[in-house]
Design an enzyme around this catalytic site. Structure first.
Site, PDB file in Angstrom:
ATOM      1  N   ASP A 128       0.834  -1.194   0.000  1.00 28.61           N
ATOM      2  CA  ASP A 128       0.000   0.000   0.000  1.00 28.61           C
ATOM      3  C   ASP A 128       0.872   1.250   0.000  1.00 28.61           C
ATOM      4  O   ASP A 128       1.701   1.417  -0.890  1.00 28.61           O
ATOM      5  CB  ASP A 128      -0.974  -0.046   1.165  1.00 28.61           C
ATOM      6  CG  ASP A 128      -2.170   0.893   0.976  1.00 28.61           C
ATOM      7  OD1 ASP A 128      -1.964   2.069   0.660  1.00 28.61           O
ATOM      8  OD2 ASP A 128      -3.309   0.455   1.151  1.00 28.61           O
ATOM      9  N   HIS A 296      -7.266  -6.895  -0.102  1.00 29.75           N
ATOM     10  CA  HIS A 296      -6.190  -5.899  -0.077  1.00 29.75           C
ATOM     11  C   HIS A 296      -5.081  -6.260   0.901  1.00 29.75           C
ATOM     12  O   HIS A 296      -3.904  -5.992   0.640  1.00 29.75           O
ATOM     13  CB  HIS A 296      -6.775  -4.532   0.294  1.00 29.75           C
ATOM     14  CG  HIS A 296      -5.751  -3.458   0.448  1.00 29.75           C
ATOM     15  ND1 HIS A 296      -4.905  -3.084  -0.575  1.00 29.75           N
ATOM     16  CD2 HIS A 296      -5.413  -2.681   1.512  1.00 29.75           C
ATOM     17  CE1 HIS A 296      -4.095  -2.122  -0.154  1.00 29.75           C
ATOM     18  NE2 HIS A 296      -4.392  -1.853   1.104  1.00 29.75           N
TER      19      HIS A 296
END
Length: 319
Positions: A128, A296
């Protein structure tokens, strides 16, 4: 990011070189050694060959990623560091240029930290926001990076040059957080826990993947006005000065030169929305990678696959 820290936390890095065996030791590096005036909070394990880690949220004493499997800290020196503005690292003053929260400034922090720890060359693993820092670090300091692994992103420049309805919906915070006049700070500050839980449950099963103790640490670190403001500042930088730096790199023909591993969650937005390897081949010269069965939060939701992929990749590119 926790292993619950690196496994659960958001971003990392790894190095090549020898380091003495030892236990995990929490240290604060003085600002003058890290970035000239602040503190980068980091956790360091010295064992075997060196490895560093860049984390965008927290540092936690990482347990084994997968019971019964060798963990990265058994083979490498692993450094888990909060990015500036996140976790317990300093929150520098913000300005109109947004430079203090640019990926270039964050990458510079990590480079100075690793050199302060004695590592001139290292590999970087990021998830991320930390993956975006890892990308910039590999461009700005190719002499220091042996290899780079990026988890569940495509480059910021590609994201913002290809906005469609799906992207605008899934990544709405990319357009909300950069707003000025204190709007996001005021709205999020009214209930930071609500905001954080929403952002950590964008895909089904995301929040359940985060250990409850790690979630409490995320909440502790995020639930202050300075932390909220720093997060907004970082997203403002992503939409402005980071793009300027990315365009300059593209115009100069600059690409990641070192070996690059890309992992992404097959159930997450990145895996569903992009031809991930095709995108990264426009930005890096030596790319390999694959999706893993996760959303994610790749390390938390697919720990065995993440560990195996990282160990194989890093062992192939030791400095």
């Amino acid at each position: 990011m926790s292993w619950n820290g690196w496994i659960g936390r958001t971003e990392y890095a790894v190095t090549g070189g020898e380091a003495p065996d030892g236990r995990f030791v929490a240290r604060h590096l003085p600002l003058r050694t890290c970035r000239g005036g602040g503190r980068v909070d980091q956790l360091c394990s010295r064992r075997g060959r060196a490895a560093g880690a860049v984390s965008a949220w927290l540092s936690a004493d990482p347990p084994d990623l997968a019971p019964g499997r060798p963990a990265l800290q058994d083979e490498y020196t692993v450094v888990l560091a909060d990015l500036r503005g996140y976790g317990d690292s300093d929150k520098p003053a913000r300005n109109g240029s947004h430079e203090p929260y640019s990926k270039r400034a964050m990458a510079r922090d990590q480079l100075r930290m690793m050199r302060a720890l004695g590592f001139e060359r290292f590999s970087v693993v990021g998830h991320d926001r930390g993956a975006r820092v890892a990308h910039r670090l590999a461009l700005d300091a190719p002499e220091a990076t042996d290899a780079v692994a990026v988890l569940d992103i495509v480059p910021t420049r590609h994201v913002l040059a290809n906005v469609d309805r799906g992207l605008a919906t899934a990544y709405f915070h990319w357009f909300f957080l950069p707003q000025g006049n204190g709007v996001p700070e005021r709205l999020i500050g009214n209930d930071p826990e609500f905001w954080l839980r929403v952002m950590m449950s964008a895909d089904p099963g995301d929040e359940e993947a985060v250990d409850p103790a790690a979630m409490q640490e995320y909440l502790r670190c995020f639930s202050t006005p300075d932390a909220v403001a720093a997060t907004c500042a970082e997203y403002r930088a992503a939409a402005t000065i980071d793009l300027e730096h990315d365009e300059e790199s593209a115009a100069a023909g600059q690409r990641i030169a070192c070996p690059t591993l890309v992992l992404w969650g097959e159930r997450g937005f990145v895996g569903r929305h992009y031809d991930v390897l095709a995108v990264w081949r426009e930005y890096a010269s030596h790319v390999r990678g694959h999706g893993v069965p996760s959303g994610h939060f790749v390390p938390e939701q697919a720990p065995l696959q993440t560990l195996d992929a990282l160990r194989s990749f890093l062992s192939s590119h030791r400095g």
